[in-house]
Design a protein around this motif. Sequence first.
Motif, mmCIF file in Angstrom:
data_model
loop_
_atom_site.group_PDB
_atom_site.id
_atom_site.type_symbol
_atom_site.label_atom_id
_atom_site.label_comp_id
_atom_site.label_asym_id
_atom_site.label_seq_id
_atom_site.Cartn_x
_atom_site.Cartn_y
_atom_site.Cartn_z
ATOM 1 N N LYS A 14 -8.302 0.868 -12.371
ATOM 2 C CA LYS A 14 -8.995 1.966 -12.263
ATOM 3 C C LYS A 14 -9.420 2.233 -10.526
ATOM 4 O O LYS A 14 -9.236 3.307 -9.734
ATOM 5 N N ALA A 15 -9.494 1.039 -9.977
ATOM 6 C CA ALA A 15 -9.812 1.101 -8.685
ATOM 7 C C ALA A 15 -8.737 1.320 -7.809
ATOM 8 O O ALA A 15 -8.740 2.238 -6.720
ATOM 9 N N ILE A 16 -7.549 0.818 -8.001
ATOM 10 C CA ILE A 16 -6.393 1.157 -7.485
ATOM 11 C C ILE A 16 -5.756 2.755 -7.560
ATOM 12 O O ILE A 16 -5.615 3.247 -6.574
ATOM 13 N N ILE A 17 -6.106 3.061 -8.854
ATOM 14 C CA ILE A 17 -5.520 4.534 -8.965
ATOM 15 C C ILE A 17 -6.571 5.521 -8.274
ATOM 16 O O ILE A 17 -6.153 6.346 -7.741
ATOM 17 N N GLU A 18 -7.855 5.142 -8.414
ATOM 18 C CA GLU A 18 -8.900 5.904 -7.638
ATOM 19 C C GLU A 18 -8.584 5.946 -6.279
ATOM 20 O O GLU A 18 -8.733 7.113 -5.722
ATOM 21 N N LYS A 19 -8.231 4.955 -5.480
ATOM 22 C CA LYS A 19 -7.929 5.011 -4.228
ATOM 23 C C LYS A 19 -6.765 5.831 -3.826
ATOM 24 O O LYS A 19 -6.709 6.721 -2.899
ATOM 25 N N ILE A 20 -5.562 5.597 -4.711
ATOM 26 C CA ILE A 20 -4.460 6.343 -4.395
ATOM 27 C C ILE A 20 -4.623 7.795 -4.464
ATOM 28 O O ILE A 20 -4.547 8.780 -3.677
ATOM 29 N N PHE A 21 -5.503 8.257 -5.543
ATOM 30 C CA PHE A 21 -5.762 9.626 -5.769
ATOM 31 C C PHE A 21 -6.642 10.133 -4.578
ATOM 32 O O PHE A 21 -6.153 11.264 -4.084
ATOM 33 N N PHE A 22 -7.686 9.683 -4.136
ATOM 34 C CA PHE A 22 -8.547 10.069 -2.978
ATOM 35 C C PHE A 22 -7.894 9.956 -1.629
ATOM 36 O O PHE A 22 -8.625 10.522 -0.834
ATOM 37 N N ASP A 23 -6.919 8.999 -1.599
ATOM 38 C CA ASP A 23 -6.463 9.055 -0.162
ATOM 39 C C ASP A 23 -5.511 10.272 0.213
ATOM 40 O O ASP A 23 -5.613 10.694 1.367
ATOM 41 N N SER A 24 -5.309 11.179 -0.782
ATOM 42 C CA SER A 24 -4.804 12.568 -0.663
ATOM 43 C C SER A 24 -5.437 13.628 -1.473
ATOM 44 O O SER A 24 -4.916 14.906 -1.106
ATOM 45 N N TYR A 25 -6.376 13.432 -2.049
ATOM 46 C CA TYR A 25 -7.239 14.701 -2.500
ATOM 47 C C TYR A 25 -7.906 15.399 -1.825
ATOM 48 O O TYR A 25 -8.747 14.687 -1.013
ATOM 49 N N LYS A 26 -7.805 16.710 -1.831
ATOM 50 C CA LYS A 26 -8.532 17.589 -1.417
ATOM 51 C C LYS A 26 -9.053 18.580 -2.282
ATOM 52 O O LYS A 26 -8.443 18.882 -3.138
ATOM 53 N N ALA A 29 -2.654 -0.248 -2.141
ATOM 54 C CA ALA A 29 -4.087 -0.028 -2.408
ATOM 55 C C ALA A 29 -4.763 -1.268 -2.771
ATOM 56 O O ALA A 29 -5.955 -1.471 -2.470
ATOM 57 N N ALA A 30 -4.205 -2.026 -3.463
ATOM 58 C CA ALA A 30 -4.724 -3.403 -3.898
ATOM 59 C C ALA A 30 -5.029 -4.094 -2.429
ATOM 60 O O ALA A 30 -6.120 -4.921 -2.691
ATOM 61 N N LYS A 31 -4.170 -4.295 -1.588
ATOM 62 C CA LYS A 31 -4.360 -4.907 -0.447
ATOM 63 C C LYS A 31 -5.704 -4.417 0.187
ATOM 64 O O LYS A 31 -6.698 -5.080 0.784
ATOM 65 N N ALA A 32 -5.821 -2.964 0.366
ATOM 66 C CA ALA A 32 -7.032 -2.439 0.833
ATOM 67 C C ALA A 32 -8.053 -2.667 0.222
ATOM 68 O O ALA A 32 -9.146 -2.892 0.859
ATOM 69 N N GLY A 57 4.083 -1.613 -13.168
ATOM 70 C CA GLY A 57 4.181 -0.711 -14.452
ATOM 71 C C GLY A 57 2.772 -0.531 -15.248
ATOM 72 O O GLY A 57 2.679 0.554 -15.838
ATOM 73 N N ASP A 58 2.292 -1.616 -15.508
ATOM 74 C CA ASP A 58 1.216 -1.740 -16.566
ATOM 75 C C ASP A 58 -0.026 -0.916 -15.941
ATOM 76 O O ASP A 58 -0.861 -0.374 -16.592
ATOM 77 N N VAL A 59 -0.142 -0.796 -14.633
ATOM 78 C CA VAL A 59 -1.308 -0.385 -14.209
ATOM 79 C C VAL A 59 -1.141 1.315 -14.382
ATOM 80 O O VAL A 59 -1.991 1.968 -14.746
ATOM 81 N N ILE A 60 -0.057 1.872 -14.071
ATOM 82 C CA ILE A 60 0.475 3.289 -14.705
ATOM 83 C C ILE A 60 0.271 3.655 -15.918
ATOM 84 O O ILE A 60 -0.425 4.483 -16.622
ATOM 85 N N TYR A 61 0.921 2.632 -16.902
ATOM 86 C CA TYR A 61 0.906 2.772 -18.246
ATOM 87 C C TYR A 61 -0.487 2.801 -18.777
ATOM 88 O O TYR A 61 -0.858 3.687 -19.756
#
Length: 270
Positions: A15-27, A43-46, A56-60
């Motif tokens: 969830k942390a990884i997905i949240e970062k990817i989302f808010f890096d671009s969300y407006k 995102a994981a590294k950051a 793929g398990d993150v997305i699934y």
Amino acid sequence: MAKVPEEKKKQNRYKAIIEKIFFDSYKKGTTKIEFDRDDLPQAAKALEVQLPDNLGDVIYSIRYRTPMPEKVLATQPKGMEWIIEGMGRSRYVFKLVKINRIVPNPKLVTIKVPDATPEIISAYALSDEQALLAKVRYNRLVDVFLGIASYSLQNHLRTTVDGIGQIEIDEIYIGLDRHGRQYVMPVQAKGGVDQLSAVQAKQDIACCAEKFPNLICRALSAQFMTKDLIAMFELTQEDDEIKVVDEKHYRLVPSDQISPADLKTYGNRS
């Protein structure tokens, strides 16, 4: 202090990884956010969190097993929800769509079916999904539900679909009716906490249109309601939405638990 289970830790990382990817671009006002698989390790590294071996398990997991992160959910307008769809090889998109839940209707009548599942299969099924697919197969629930002769072609079919990318169909059947019409029936099976997915149904339908263009596609979903109660759905796509064509609930029981009164009731139904 109570120890956090490993599965919970894994879901928190995802969830942390997905949240970062989302808010890096969300407006505010955004309805689509595109990303690709390479964004996951970045995102994981950051975040300084451990990345799983299977990206793929993150997305699934976020698509089918667990809700979106709470901060992402907080951006959803009323009646809308964020989903993740494939866009091609290793490409994905967050998309804001109308809420579309495929859930069993608790008020629907139950149909008793003599349980033909071999006991040894029930004893050694390794997961809820595998147990469900086995029960559907051994009890010929696809035939019963659709009223056609059906044959399992393959389970866990992994393939690619143009414009979507890699997908996996839980099981795919081929069917034939008394008029000679031939069908392809992708089956989505969910047990445990997994939810039936409109996104997966759309992928299954798109796959059948591409791989089996001469066959009639009838997309199915199966859900355990209880251990021996199975909800079966036929789904179709109208515009960009998945709609329920039909739903039936089948209870698998020993044959001596189907009474003459049950049979009379079924005989009176159209």
